[in-house]
Design a protein around this motif. Structure first.
Motif, PDB file in Angstrom:
ATOM      1  N   ASP B 541      -5.591  -2.652   7.111  1.00 23.05           N
ATOM      2  CA  ASP B 541      -6.328  -1.650   6.371  1.00 23.05           C
ATOM      3  C   ASP B 541      -6.183  -1.968   4.881  1.00 23.05           C
ATOM      4  N   THR B 542      -6.946  -1.270   4.037  1.00 21.16           N
ATOM      5  CA  THR B 542      -6.891  -1.546   2.597  1.00 21.16           C
ATOM      6  C   THR B 542      -5.538  -1.236   1.980  1.00 21.16           C
ATOM      7  N   LEU B 547      -4.197  -2.457  11.255  1.00 16.56           N
ATOM      8  CA  LEU B 547      -5.338  -1.746  11.822  1.00 16.56           C
ATOM      9  C   LEU B 547      -5.320  -2.021  13.304  1.00 16.56           C
ATOM     10  N   ALA B 548      -4.837  -1.072  14.043  1.00 21.12           N
ATOM     11  CA  ALA B 548      -4.661  -1.298  15.470  1.00 21.12           C
ATOM     12  C   ALA B 548      -5.552  -0.330  16.211  1.00 21.12           C
TER      13      ALA B 548
END
Lengths: 694, 694
Positions: B541-542, B547-548
């Motif tokens: 993510d940012t 990010l799962a």
């Protein structure tokens, strides 16, 4: 016996306002008499005993009345269930109940200095919990109907039954919002949605008022948020969550004219609700303007002793916070001592007594003739029975929001007469059946179906249909799912049956023979789920909750005190589903349940899954109507159905702040709030003019 | 180039107080310059680029500095990990890092009107997350040591490394309290206990200060209570729960002199922490008197846009609530517009700038010579390096609580020199090993043991020992459990090894061959558990969280963004345990884990279970020392170990209000908070005089 000075005091004058009458009466009361009016110590079934030719009041009751010169209320005179031990052998049926209610009032009037009548308080969670009280579907089923008007009608009927037996106040769960279905009282909640809960709560209060019954709304506040779904545990709630999720139903109930709210066992922000001045006074009275009573939950004030160190302080704290009436507590009976010791002011006590007395005046208790058996030397020359009672209940109110609805019926029979309450309950049940999965066009069952196997532990039983808080039923009452299917099936249809497994446990010895019946049938109806049916073996806590220590009591997986960690079905039931669905015969799973259970995927793609909740005694007929297509599956989910307990909570109205799911499982509900399939197919096409304009 | 008017302003005078210097400087600043000082927009690794013979500042960095005439802080100049994409090929090692830090300061001083230096902010969750930064055990392991003094020593060492590379502020998780171990960041918490967390947080701040580093404590507040253990979800917390459970560590950290706190992603009472004036101002500043800075979590202010509707208002709300410094947010850079539009006052902005500048003065940034490579045409004739920097950091403070400890080292080498930080980390690891089950006297392993099978997915790997927030390691760094056992075993011992199964998934194809090794051995050491090791395949993510989406990323079951629903071990690991324990060979299960996992009962009664947590690179040696009895298993559980996810929460410090367990499972922890066995047997007997008195 009665001094002439008391013959015609102002408080006995029905033409005076409630406020005037209360002020007058309060001014005549001693401190002990005041304390008596805020207490409700007895179990009602201890107030009477069986005699060879009827029932009579007990010394226990007489002593309680004399102890304080009157009592505020009597709880559960007519309650019957395994906890109270009351059954048909010794308990009160409708007729005896009405008679004993009159006896109670006559005794209170004749044997106290001021002759103050007693509020008769009964459980009415889904029908009056008394012998011959009609059992309705539980609240979770009511939520699934999304039909407040239908519910109000059913409540009016139940209230009429209760009123016909001389009771005034109905205790009804309505305020608890589902946040964690592990909680055994999930069945007593309407929904996880504050708005739906508020609409149903409003319907409840209005329905009861239309039959002259005041509702005490359970439980105030936030009990659905108990940590871990554990009964009466603390909450971690903050103010926003409380107000947005947990208070909406109470607010609606107060607006609709609730007679009271019940202060809950749980804590809010570290303070037990019964001692929580923020909840009971700042929110409820100062902000909402509520003028009804606050009743403590059973024994909740005594539970404060572990915090206060002594019972006198416990009672003082509860009174000071805003409790007006105890339930079974010993500590609240010591309020005179609390006032003497300066732990709470007498003004606070006066305020509580004022609210209790106001309710009695508003409900017409002072005008209620002790009826037919009235003694000729009656206490006062009251007004004629008919008409006046109704006038007393509405005309005399100085709190327009509270019970100012249609007047109380003069003769309960006027109301209770023509309503077919059992039929109304069946309508609610039918409207609550929720079709969750429908793969392969199994439903509705074809009229040509000739061999149906009906299987499962909930298939041929009525008790699991009823839910918690129910009285013993007369033999032959109710229609099981098996009976409903047999009755609805076309003549000549072969309907086979096997239990297949027990409700709980891992015994799979009967699974194969049940699967054989399924294999030989055109369709298998598998009735699984849970049960809140108490039995003679159930061990109870002092407040009637089931005491379930180490394992599930036989035949009970839900209800008060029966919290589950795991939301999947027990091993036996899963094995049965697995084996039956492996036969290749289309399967219809009907869940009889008081909470959403997680159902594993079956071994067939031709199956349907329905939740019938706890549909009440005629639930089997309601289910059969839906299975055979005589009724649409109209229910829609009032709660999210989880995939497992591991991804709780799954309520739809969590604050969504950009977070994601779990990496090993979906965080989404298996079936979302509001879900429910129907038999109708809707197609959208290009708009077509049905008629040209000329 | 610099106008004479600016040559010797008061703010450059180290003999003036911090308050005087800030006031003077603030008075000279334009609105855009002020906005620049409360912003920290860049990813630090975008501030430099590789050249054929080293590194240089990027245009991105230069543009950022010119945009506002200076910047408040630069985040993660030296950060290295799969998310940043920084590795040994192009990143900054210790030497290059120190050099680039000087370049950053020189550029900021020479290319802005007021020459304000930049706060260099680095991640130091358990060691400096930079190339060649020494990795220490994660916080959960630290909690298991119950040894704040040892932790303070380790933090001092890590801080010295960080300071030696020119950084000033260390971001460290410390405030999050374990309430739901499904949360992937459980490893970053010390414990579920507020007191232990407070002691460790105090040790953290003091340890860092002793090396001249300011700590920004993550995360303020209540993030451990996110609903469902889901990362950055809302909380339902109330005030009592917040204060009693979640604020104790922050309070201790503030008392110890923390430089800052980081406002968390989650909400408290419906308001995101970065916009929560109650938390950031009423509690933190008004009640506690905190004078350090509040830094927003990465991108947390921009997340407000979905509530405010536009970024300018989002920035205004955060500033108004009490945020002083952004992290990567675009919205906070538009505060000039917010002031112009009247959404927030310039006074609020001045207050934030004052706090940022005060910290810079206190940390001695204005006296910090741009070091060896300093240009001869340097901006100002500052004091000599040595001594003065220390004086600046402590003597100049007018906020005694904040960084007023031992002076900052003039030369980082003075501190970093002699400490064997890796050895210190190994001591922490050794002290954290917790013996949970010991049946049948398996441990310590007898010196006579000749055949040991070491099995399991975590047996021969170093990456899982490290935890989340770690930089790439140089080849050969670290000691796996297998390596540790081989090194510690007596000469001639046969140590066999098989992976047995993958860390995640249900592949059981290697289980039998692994079990065969166990069968042939005298003891089997089974190294199971989880891993937070990121890889090149991980999608981020940012804000750097993994990010799962649908399934566990290969090799990752824990860490930021990796929340689990199910706390049991994956199917493959369970099958391996089952098969190995069925051989009859005594089994020692070692869990390498960032959260407590539920371990099923093995098929032997001769077994031991240890948690090694994420013990850091030399964890294998620490584990081997305990297995062979060279060290006591000194760890004690800092968290309750659940039986399954179904009975969460299980923290020991729930409010106990007379409630009971579940009917189908125990509600009690599998292993309670504080549990931990040892090799020592203690016997109590009758008191005996060791010597008669004469």
């Amino acid at each position: 016996m009665i001094s002439p000075a008391y013959r015609d005091p102002l408080y006995r004058d029905p033409s005076a306002t409630v406020a005037e009458r209360v002020r007058d009466l309060l001014g005549r009361m001693t401190l002990p008499e005041k304390v008596g009016q805020v207490n409700q110590r007895l179990y009602g079934w201890h107030a009477y005993e069986r005699t060879p030719d009827g029932h009579r009041l007990t010394d226990t009751f007489r002593d309680e009345v004399s102890a304080f010169g009157g009592i505020g209320a009597l709880y559960g005179l007519q309650r019957a269930d395994p906890w109270s031990g009351v059954g048909f052998a010794d308990g009160l049926d409708a007729h005896d109940g009405a008679r004993m209610a009159r006896e109670v009032q006559r005794h209170a009037r004749e044997n106290t200095r001021l002759g103050i009548p007693v509020l008769l308080v009964e459980e009415m969670p889904h029908g009056h919990q008394a012998l011959d009280g009609t059992v309705l579907p539980v609240n979770l089923a009511v939520g699934a109907t999304w039909d407040p008007a239908l519910y109000a009608e059913a409540v009016a009927g139940a209230s009429a039954e209760l009123r016909a037996r001389g009771a005034h106040l109905a205790l009804v769960s309505a305020l608890d919002v589902v946040r964690d279905p592990r909680w055994g009282r999930t069945e007593e909640c309407f929904t996880e949605d504050p708005y739906l809960a508020a609409r149903m709560t409003g319907a409840l209060v209005e329905g009861a008022r239309s039959s002259g019954v005041g509702v005490v709304l359970k439980h105030f506040a936030g009990q659905g948020a108990s940590v871990g779904g554990r009964n009466s545990a603390a909450t971690e709630l903050g103010a926003r969550e409380l107000h947005e999720i947990h208070l909406a139903a109470a607010r609606a109930g107060v607006s609709a004219g609730a007679a009271g709210v019940m202060a809950a066992y749980n804590e809010f922000d570290g303070v037990p609700c019964v001692a929580n001045r923020y909840l009971l006074t700042e929110v409820l009275r100062d902000r909402w303007g509520f003028e009804g009573i606050v009743m403590a939950d059973g024994g909740a004030i005594d539970r404060l002793v572990r915090l206060t160190g002594d019972p006198v302080t416990a009672g003082a704290r509860a009174l000071d916070a805003g409790c007006d009436l105890s339930l079974w507590d010993a500590s609240f009976a010591r309020l005179a001592e609390a006032v003497d010791r300066g732990l709470v002011t007498e003004e606070r006590l006066d305020a509580a007594v004022t609210r209790v007395l106001s309710l009695k005046f508003r409900l017409g208790l002072f005008e209620d003739e002790p009826a037919a058996s009235v003694d000729s030397g009656a206490l006062h020359a009251g007004p004629a029975l008919k008409g006046q009672a109704g006038k007393g209940s509405s005309g005399g109110s100085d709190a327009p929001g509270v019970l100012a609805g249609p007047g109380m019926p003069a003769d309960p029979g006027d109301v209770a007469g023509p309503v077919d309450l059992a039929g109304l309950g069946e309508r609610v049940a039918r409207a609550s059946v929720t079709l969750l999965v429908h793969e392969g066009d199994v439903l509705p069952l074809s009229p040509g179906t000739r061999r149906i196997a009906v299987l499962g532990p909930n298939a041929d039983a009525v008790a699991p249909l009823l839910g918690d808080y129910t009285a013993p039923q007369r033999p032959g009452t109710g229609v099981s799912v098996l009976q409903g299917i047999r009755a609805a099936a076309a003549p000549g249809t072969e309907v086979t049956y096997a239990e297949g497994c027990a409700l709980v446990g891992d015994d799979v010895s009967q699974v194969d023979s049940a699967a054989a019946l399924a294999a030989a049938a055109e369709v298998a109806v598998l009735v699984l789920g849970g049960s809140s049916a108490r039995s003679g073996d159930t061990v109870f806590d002092t407040n009637g909750a089931a005491l379930a220590g180490s394992g599930p009591p036989s035949g009970m997986t839900c209800g008060e005190g029966v919290d589950l960690a795991d939301l999947s079905l027990p091993i036996g039931q899963r094995a049965l589903l697995d084996a039956v669905s492996a036969t290749g015969t289309p399967v219809v799973v009907v869940l009889v349940q008081g909470r959403p259970h997680a159902v594993p995927a079956p071994r067939t793609s031709t199956w349907a899954l329905l939740s019938a909740w706890y549909p009440g005694p005629r639930g089997g007929r309601a289910v059969a109507d839906v299975l055979f297509g005589n009724a649409e599956p109209r229910g829609r989910l009032p709660v999210s159905v989880p995939r497992s307990a591991a991804h709780l909570p799954v309520f739809y109205n969590a604050k969504d702040h950009r977070y994601r799911g779990y990496v090993d499982q979906s965080a989404e509900a298996r079936h979302v709030f509001g879900h429910g399939l129907s038999y109708t197919t809707v197609e959208y096409g290009a708009p077509r003019l049905s008629r040209r304009r000329r």
